[in-house]
Design an enzyme around this catalytic site. Structure first.
Site, PDB file in Angstrom:
ATOM      1  N   LYS A   1       0.698   8.029  -4.781  1.00 40.07           N
ATOM      2  CA  LYS A   1      -0.698   8.112  -5.624  1.00 40.07           C
ATOM      3  C   LYS A   1      -1.964   8.433  -4.891  1.00 40.07           C
ATOM      4  O   LYS A   1      -2.284   7.422  -3.842  1.00 40.07           O
ATOM      5  CB  LYS A   1      -0.603   6.671  -6.416  1.00 40.07           C
ATOM      6  CG  LYS A   1      -1.734   6.952  -7.406  1.00 40.07           C
ATOM      7  CD  LYS A   1      -2.525   5.662  -7.831  1.00 40.07           C
ATOM      8  CE  LYS A   1      -3.685   5.271  -7.398  1.00 40.07           C
ATOM      9  NZ  LYS A   1      -4.951   5.960  -7.327  1.00 40.07           N
TER      10      LYS A   1
ATOM     11  N   GLU B   1      -9.376  -6.180  -0.197  1.00 44.96           N
ATOM     12  CA  GLU B   1      -9.229  -6.629  -1.495  1.00 44.96           C
ATOM     13  C   GLU B   1      -8.063  -6.387  -2.230  1.00 44.96           C
ATOM     14  O   GLU B   1      -7.298  -7.246  -2.884  1.00 44.96           O
ATOM     15  CB  GLU B   1     -10.468  -6.437  -2.465  1.00 44.96           C
ATOM     16  CG  GLU B   1     -10.656  -7.044  -3.729  1.00 44.96           C
ATOM     17  CD  GLU B   1     -11.985  -6.366  -4.459  1.00 44.96           C
ATOM     18  OE1 GLU B   1     -12.416  -5.606  -3.930  1.00 44.96           O
ATOM     19  OE2 GLU B   1     -11.958  -6.794  -5.673  1.00 44.96           O
TER      20      GLU B   1
ATOM     21  N   GLU C   1      -2.800  -0.915   5.482  1.00 43.33           N
ATOM     22  CA  GLU C   1      -3.640  -0.577   6.525  1.00 43.33           C
ATOM     23  C   GLU C   1      -5.136  -0.796   5.820  1.00 43.33           C
ATOM     24  O   GLU C   1      -5.470  -0.239   4.720  1.00 43.33           O
ATOM     25  CB  GLU C   1      -3.411   1.004   6.819  1.00 43.33           C
ATOM     26  CG  GLU C   1      -3.868   1.310   8.270  1.00 43.33           C
ATOM     27  CD  GLU C   1      -5.460   1.740   8.204  1.00 43.33           C
ATOM     28  OE1 GLU C   1      -6.409   1.141   8.046  1.00 43.33           O
ATOM     29  OE2 GLU C   1      -5.431   3.251   7.845  1.00 43.33           O
TER      30      GLU C   1
ATOM     31  N   CYS D   1     -11.980   3.718   8.266  1.00 42.88           N
ATOM     32  CA  CYS D   1     -11.843   2.303   8.298  1.00 42.88           C
ATOM     33  C   CYS D   1     -11.983   1.999   9.576  1.00 42.88           C
ATOM     34  O   CYS D   1     -12.409   0.626   9.993  1.00 42.88           O
ATOM     35  CB  CYS D   1     -10.349   1.979   7.911  1.00 42.88           C
ATOM     36  SG  CYS D   1      -9.176   3.233   8.372  1.00 42.88           S
TER      37      CYS D   1
ATOM     38  N   GLU E   1     -17.729  -4.562   5.628  1.00 39.79           N
ATOM     39  CA  GLU E   1     -17.502  -3.191   5.868  1.00 39.79           C
ATOM     40  C   GLU E   1     -18.459  -2.437   5.058  1.00 39.79           C
ATOM     41  O   GLU E   1     -18.220  -2.509   3.880  1.00 39.79           O
ATOM     42  CB  GLU E   1     -16.098  -2.796   5.544  1.00 39.79           C
ATOM     43  CG  GLU E   1     -15.619  -1.364   5.893  1.00 39.79           C
ATOM     44  CD  GLU E   1     -14.254  -1.142   5.641  1.00 39.79           C
ATOM     45  OE1 GLU E   1     -13.724  -1.578   4.569  1.00 39.79           O
ATOM     46  OE2 GLU E   1     -13.644  -0.504   6.613  1.00 39.79           O
TER      47      GLU E   1
HETATM   48  P1  NAP Z   1      -9.155   0.683  -2.929  1.00 35.24           P
HETATM   49  O1  NAP Z   1      -9.751   0.320  -4.380  1.00 35.24           O
HETATM   50  O2  NAP Z   1      -8.614  -0.303  -2.213  1.00 35.24           O
HETATM   51  O3  NAP Z   1      -8.377   1.881  -3.289  1.00 35.24           O
HETATM   52  C1  NAP Z   1      -7.564   2.505  -2.440  1.00 35.24           C
HETATM   53  C2  NAP Z   1      -6.293   2.919  -3.218  1.00 35.24           C
HETATM   54  O4  NAP Z   1      -5.639   2.007  -4.092  1.00 35.24           O
HETATM   55  C3  NAP Z   1      -6.764   4.091  -4.418  1.00 35.24           C
HETATM   56  O5  NAP Z   1      -5.910   5.198  -4.570  1.00 35.24           O
HETATM   57  C4  NAP Z   1      -6.916   3.071  -5.512  1.00 35.24           C
HETATM   58  O6  NAP Z   1      -6.999   3.797  -6.934  1.00 35.24           O
HETATM   59  C5  NAP Z   1      -5.610   2.231  -5.607  1.00 35.24           C
HETATM   60  N1  NAP Z   1      -5.959   0.826  -6.204  1.00 35.24           N
HETATM   61  C6  NAP Z   1      -6.750   0.372  -6.600  1.00 35.24           C
HETATM   62  N2  NAP Z   1      -6.674  -0.867  -7.232  1.00 35.24           N
HETATM   63  C7  NAP Z   1      -5.321  -0.789  -7.142  1.00 35.24           C
HETATM   64  C8  NAP Z   1      -4.269  -2.259  -7.608  1.00 35.24           C
HETATM   65  N3  NAP Z   1      -4.666  -3.099  -8.062  1.00 35.24           N
HETATM   66  N4  NAP Z   1      -2.812  -1.832  -7.038  1.00 35.24           N
HETATM   67  C9  NAP Z   1      -2.577  -0.682  -6.410  1.00 35.24           C
HETATM   68  N5  NAP Z   1      -3.498   0.197  -6.243  1.00 35.24           N
HETATM   69  C10 NAP Z   1      -4.759   0.032  -6.513  1.00 35.24           C
HETATM   70  O7  NAP Z   1     -10.302   1.155  -2.052  1.00 35.24           O
HETATM   71  P2  NAP Z   1     -11.785   2.183  -2.650  1.00 35.24           P
HETATM   72  O8  NAP Z   1     -12.178   1.478  -4.079  1.00 35.24           O
HETATM   73  O9  NAP Z   1     -11.331   3.370  -2.504  1.00 35.24           O
HETATM   74  O10 NAP Z   1     -12.822   1.678  -1.614  1.00 35.24           O
HETATM   75  C11 NAP Z   1     -13.340   0.164  -1.644  1.00 35.24           C
HETATM   76  C12 NAP Z   1     -13.471  -0.012  -0.234  1.00 35.24           C
HETATM   77  O11 NAP Z   1     -12.343  -0.162   0.559  1.00 35.24           O
HETATM   78  C13 NAP Z   1     -14.407   0.761   0.688  1.00 35.24           C
HETATM   79  O12 NAP Z   1     -15.605   0.577   0.359  1.00 35.24           O
HETATM   80  C14 NAP Z   1     -13.840   0.416   2.062  1.00 35.24           C
HETATM   81  O13 NAP Z   1     -14.520  -0.673   2.424  1.00 35.24           O
HETATM   82  C15 NAP Z   1     -12.625   0.095   1.742  1.00 35.24           C
HETATM   83  N6  NAP Z   1     -11.675   1.466   2.113  1.00 35.24           N
HETATM   84  C16 NAP Z   1     -10.808   1.307   3.257  1.00 35.24           C
HETATM   85  C17 NAP Z   1     -10.123   2.412   3.705  1.00 35.24           C
HETATM   86  C18 NAP Z   1      -9.273   2.364   4.965  1.00 35.24           C
HETATM   87  O14 NAP Z   1      -8.832   3.519   5.179  1.00 35.24           O
HETATM   88  N7  NAP Z   1      -8.805   1.175   5.447  1.00 35.24           N
HETATM   89  C19 NAP Z   1      -9.945   3.761   2.880  1.00 35.24           C
HETATM   90  C20 NAP Z   1     -11.052   3.525   1.696  1.00 35.24           C
HETATM   91  C21 NAP Z   1     -11.501   2.369   1.570  1.00 35.24           C
HETATM   92  P3  NAP Z   1      -8.446   4.291  -7.221  1.00 35.24           P
HETATM   93  O15 NAP Z   1      -8.514   5.684  -6.400  1.00 35.24           O
HETATM   94  O16 NAP Z   1      -8.351   4.771  -8.686  1.00 35.24           O
HETATM   95  O17 NAP Z   1      -9.559   3.430  -6.897  1.00 35.24           O
END
Ligand code: NAP
Ligand code: MG
Length: 475
Positions: free
Chosen positions: A181, A236, A255, A289, A386
């Site tokens: 996904k 989270e 990750e 990240c 972050e």
């Molecule tokens: P996120 O909410 O963790 O999203 C990552 C992926 O997980 C997306 O494909 C998201 O779908 C999906 N997702 C969301 N809720 C889920 C659930 N309950 N179960 C399974 N999958 C789920 O991260 P984000 O909203 O993109 O970013 C939020 C924060 O995460 C950023 O500000 C940053 O701090 C951190 N981040 C870290 C990395 C890294 O490389 N480590 C990358 C991106 C973000 P959707 O696209 O629909 O939300």
């Protein structure tokens, strides 16, 4: 003074279509979910409508992946699997311009990064893992390693194509089939990759790509017939996923986020360090990240380094991601822009000194000027959380022990940087830093042969290198 003339890459190269469908069991099909609209964050215009998966689509995709695993992919000799993966690698390279422009349109990152980093590194991941497919017995992971089965993979929006490659290449090389996904705001390049996979003639069901929001991700990782979950994203959501797979026997790698320290000693070549610091935090608008978001500088050179940094950062050009002269592109979404602005105000409220690049910003789209906070103390939110944006927090230290203590004072542990002239000090520091990746006199270097992953709240498991294979094998 002179200005750069615009040098835009043509958006026609992206071959953008008005609508995209999901990839299930070897076919592009309409999903049962509400279609999503993906926007260009640099202009806020809608780029395309993308179909999304319903609950039953997730189930169909997992069943297709299971069939493909049982009947074909899980039994195929590694040397045969390798041929398919090599083909994907070559086709990604052949379509690199198209993929780079499309990535910059959908994500907002500057074309020079999508062109020079994202796409070539994605192709390199397929090439590297194709080489492993018939050599898994020699990976040092024990005799006769077996694939796990069906992998459910969820990826974020910061490196959409590259994260898809990081996830797919090792899974396929090890003989697993996949349901992936992509992130809601950046689904397009993963669907072009699906087109490449179809043209590479991969057996139907080996790879399925299902766009959608978090609920599709949750449905996928919670599906009872998945053997392995791989997730990159926020800490989270990573915690929610860890809870949901607990007790199921699914193998898991996470990750997650980071708050890396980039540590500069007084004997470091400062001009070189400035380039590394800038690359560490402004690469990909800081949506990284492993970004070097905390600069720890030895007190005796702090003023000099900060002056040099301001001078250098003021030259960064922020603007149109498709312009080849752009250094910093658009913030991926309004939501992320709001989050960055909120954390920056907390830094001001907590008393850090804010410096903002005087660069002009475009009038529309989601943009944030490169920002540096000096006088940051360890308890401030901008030193702990972050930000995931172009914002650097600067702290100082006097002794190497203090540098180690401050660098490790974080709930995360994904990466770190060391800048010094002394090799012995690099090794001394690297031994003590609790981070999965430690760069010395460089930063943000990615290579498929090097394992990548975190400590603590940055997650667990490694991706890339020989070590990364273990996440996709029963050893
Ligand atoms: P996120 O909410 O963790 O999203 C990552 C992926 O997980 C997306 O494909 C998201 O779908 C999906 N997702 C969301 N809720 C889920 C659930 N309950 N179960 C399974 N999958 C789920 O991260 P984000 O909203 O993109 O970013 C939020 C924060 O995460 C950023 O500000 C940053 O701090 C951190 N981040 C870290 C990395 C890294 O490389 N480590 C990358 C991106 C973000 P959707 O696209 O629909 O939300
Ligand atoms: Mg988008």
């Amino acid at each position: 003074m002179w200005e750069y003339a615009p040098a835009p890459e043509s958006r026609d190269i992206a071959n953008l279509k008005p609508s995209y469908r999901m990839f299930l069991d070897g076919e592009f099909v309409e999903g049962g979910g509400e279609p999503l609209k993906t926007v260009n964050p640099a202009t806020e215009e809608v780029l395309a409508e993308v179909s999304t998966a319903s609950k039953s689509d997730v189930d169909k995709a997992v069943k297709a992946a299971r069939r493909a695993y049982d009947r074909v992919w899980g039994r195929m000799p590694g040397a045969e699997r390798a041929k398919y993966i090599f083909r994907i690698a070559r086709m990604v390279a052949e379509r690199s311009r198209e993929l780079a422009v499309l990535e910059s349109l959908d994500n907002g990152k500057p074309i020079k990064e999508s062109r020079d980093v994202d796409v070539p590194t994605a192709s390199a991941h397929f090439f590297y893992h194709a080489g492993w497919a018939d050599k898994l017995d020699y990976a040092g992971l024990g005799p006769d390693p077996r694939p796990l089965g069906v992998a459910g993979q969820v990826i974020p929006w910061n490196f959409p194509l590259l994260m898809a490659a990081w996830k797919l290449a090792p899974a396929l090389a090890c003989g697993n089939t996949v349901v992936l996904k992509p992130a809601e705001t950046t689904p397009l390049t993963a669907l072009v990759l699906a087109d490449i996979i179809q043209q590479a003639d991969l057996p139907p069901g080996v790879v399925n790509i299902l766009p959608g929001a978090g609920d599709v991700g949750a449905e996928l990782v919670g599906h009872p017939d998945i053997d392995k979950v791989a997730f990159t994203g926020s800490t989270e959501v990573g915690k929610l996923i860890q809870c949901s797979v607990a007790g199921t026997g699914k193998k898991l790698t996470l990750e997650l986020g980071g708050k890396a320290a980039n540590v500069v000693f007084d004997d470091a070549p400062l001009d070189q360090a400035v380039e590394g610091i800038v690359n560490g935090i402004f690469f990909n608008q800081g949506h990284v990240c492993c970004a070097g978001s905390r600069l720890l500088v030895q007190e005796s050179v702090a003023d000099e380094l900060l002056d040099k940094l301001h001078t250098r950062i003021a030259t960064l050009r922020v603007g149109d991601p498709l312009d080849k002269n752009t250094d910093v592109g658009a913030i991926n979404s309004r939501e992320q822009l709001t989050k960055i602005a909120e954390l920056v105000s907390s830094g001001e409220a907590e008393g850090a000194e804010k410096w903002v690049s005087p660069c002009p910003l475009p009038d529309k789209g989601f943009f944030f000027a490169p920002t540096v906070f000096a006088g940051v103390s360890q308890a401030m939110r901008i030193a702990r959380e972050e930000i995931f944006g172009p914002v650097l927090s600067v702290l100082t230290f006097r002794t190497p022990d203090e540098a180690v203590a401050k660098a490790n004072n974080t709930p995360y542990g994904l990466s770190a940087g060391i800048w010094t002239d002394k090799g012995s000090r690099i090794l001394w520091m690297a031994d003590r830093l609790r981070a999965g990746v430690v760069w010395a006199n460089t930063f943000n270097r990615f290579d498929p042969t090097a394992p990548f992953g975190g400590y603590q709240e940055s997650g667990f498991g490694r991706e890339g290198g020989r070590q990364g294979l273990e996440a996709y094998l029963d050893v």
